[in-house]
Design a protein around this motif. Structure first.
Motif, PDB file in Angstrom:
ATOM      1  N   PRO A   3       0.894  -1.368  -0.451  1.00  0.00           N
ATOM      2  CA  PRO A   3      -0.260   0.281   0.505  1.00  0.00           C
ATOM      3  C   PRO A   3       1.233   1.025   0.499  1.00  0.00           C
ATOM      4  O   PRO A   3       2.219   1.162   0.330  1.00  0.00           O
ATOM      5  N   GLU A   4       0.461   2.360  -0.718  1.00  0.00           N
ATOM      6  CA  GLU A   4       0.954   3.596  -0.483  1.00  0.00           C
ATOM      7  C   GLU A   4       0.123   4.757  -0.393  1.00  0.00           C
ATOM      8  O   GLU A   4      -1.044   4.281   0.104  1.00  0.00           O
ATOM      9  N   PRO A   5       0.391   5.689   0.678  1.00  0.00           N
ATOM     10  CA  PRO A   5       0.182   6.974   1.002  1.00  0.00           C
ATOM     11  C   PRO A   5      -0.879   7.350   0.109  1.00  0.00           C
ATOM     12  O   PRO A   5      -0.064   7.735  -1.029  1.00  0.00           O
ATOM     13  N   ALA A   6      -1.487   8.297   0.563  1.00  0.00           N
ATOM     14  CA  ALA A   6      -2.423   8.589  -0.686  1.00  0.00           C
ATOM     15  C   ALA A   6      -3.706   9.383  -0.618  1.00  0.00           C
ATOM     16  O   ALA A   6      -4.335   8.792   0.896  1.00  0.00           O
ATOM     17  N   ASN A   7      -4.193  10.860  -0.385  1.00  0.00           N
ATOM     18  CA  ASN A   7      -5.360  11.653  -0.338  1.00  0.00           C
ATOM     19  C   ASN A   7      -6.522  10.742  -0.989  1.00  0.00           C
ATOM     20  O   ASN A   7      -6.747  10.147  -1.201  1.00  0.00           O
ATOM     21  N   ALA A  14      -5.700  11.655   5.016  1.00  0.00           N
ATOM     22  CA  ALA A  14      -5.247  10.704   4.737  1.00  0.00           C
ATOM     23  C   ALA A  14      -5.394   9.152   4.168  1.00  0.00           C
ATOM     24  O   ALA A  14      -5.911   8.619   5.701  1.00  0.00           O
ATOM     25  N   ALA A  15      -5.223   8.819   3.218  1.00  0.00           N
ATOM     26  CA  ALA A  15      -5.166   7.401   3.439  1.00  0.00           C
ATOM     27  C   ALA A  15      -4.243   6.150   2.294  1.00  0.00           C
ATOM     28  O   ALA A  15      -3.356   6.644   2.407  1.00  0.00           O
ATOM     29  N   GLU A  16      -4.602   5.192   2.818  1.00  0.00           N
ATOM     30  CA  GLU A  16      -3.606   4.157   2.000  1.00  0.00           C
ATOM     31  C   GLU A  16      -4.390   3.540   0.389  1.00  0.00           C
ATOM     32  O   GLU A  16      -5.582   3.556   0.529  1.00  0.00           O
ATOM     33  N   ARG A  17      -3.751   3.403  -0.533  1.00  0.00           N
ATOM     34  CA  ARG A  17      -4.239   2.910  -1.862  1.00  0.00           C
ATOM     35  C   ARG A  17      -3.596   1.433  -1.854  1.00  0.00           C
ATOM     36  O   ARG A  17      -2.362   1.722  -2.273  1.00  0.00           O
ATOM     37  N   ILE A  18      -3.896   1.044  -2.572  1.00  0.00           N
ATOM     38  CA  ILE A  18      -3.002  -0.257  -3.389  1.00  0.00           C
ATOM     39  C   ILE A  18      -3.526  -0.507  -4.783  1.00  0.00           C
ATOM     40  O   ILE A  18      -4.882  -0.114  -5.081  1.00  0.00           O
ATOM     41  N   ARG A  19      -2.306  -0.648  -5.718  1.00  0.00           N
ATOM     42  CA  ARG A  19      -3.055  -0.865  -7.810  1.00  0.00           C
ATOM     43  C   ARG A  19      -3.713  -2.444  -7.593  1.00  0.00           C
ATOM     44  O   ARG A  19      -3.440  -3.396  -6.932  1.00  0.00           O
ATOM     45  N   SER A  20      -4.397  -2.075  -8.830  1.00  0.00           N
ATOM     46  CA  SER A  20      -5.702  -3.775  -8.083  1.00  0.00           C
ATOM     47  C   SER A  20      -5.511  -3.889  -9.859  1.00  0.00           C
ATOM     48  O   SER A  20      -6.693  -2.598 -10.568  1.00  0.00           O
ATOM     49  N   TYR A  28      -8.633   1.854  -2.244  1.00  0.00           N
ATOM     50  CA  TYR A  28      -8.862   2.677  -1.372  1.00  0.00           C
ATOM     51  C   TYR A  28      -9.533   1.904   0.517  1.00  0.00           C
ATOM     52  O   TYR A  28     -10.181   1.389   0.315  1.00  0.00           O
ATOM     53  N   THR A  29      -8.184   2.407   1.152  1.00  0.00           N
ATOM     54  CA  THR A  29      -8.820   2.458   2.801  1.00  0.00           C
ATOM     55  C   THR A  29      -8.689   3.499   3.370  1.00  0.00           C
ATOM     56  O   THR A  29      -7.305   4.185   3.308  1.00  0.00           O
TER      57      THR A  29
END
Ligand SMILES: [Zn+2]
Length: 82
Positions: A3-7, A14-20, A28-29
């Protein structure tokens, strides 16, 4: 894939996202919106309407992973099948 930090594209937190790949976008989480998926095409055009966030919350309440997509009508939220 880490996961990478992303808004969050819905609320800006401030959230996390992971490419799918199967989603053709990201998962996103977000601490306030929860988990949802969004296609890259929809991410590119956000400004999502304010109702998008409510749709995400409602979809999660039904036990689905919300998937934000973009089509000719604009941005819409539906259950992810992935
Ligand atoms: Zn959020």
């Amino acid at each position: 894939m880490l996961p990478e930090p992303a808004n969050c594209p819905l609320c800006g937190a401030a959230a996390e996202r992971i490419r799918s790949s199967p989603l053709r976008g990201f998962k996103y989480t977000c601490p306030s919106c929860g988990s949802f998926a969004i296609e890259s095409a929809a991410l590119a055009c956000l400004l999502a309407p304010a109702s998008t966030r409510q749709d995400v919350v409602r979809m999660r309440a039904y036990g689905h992973l919300p998937l934000i997509q973009r089509d000719k009508q604009g941005v819409r939220v539906g259950p992810s099948r992935v």
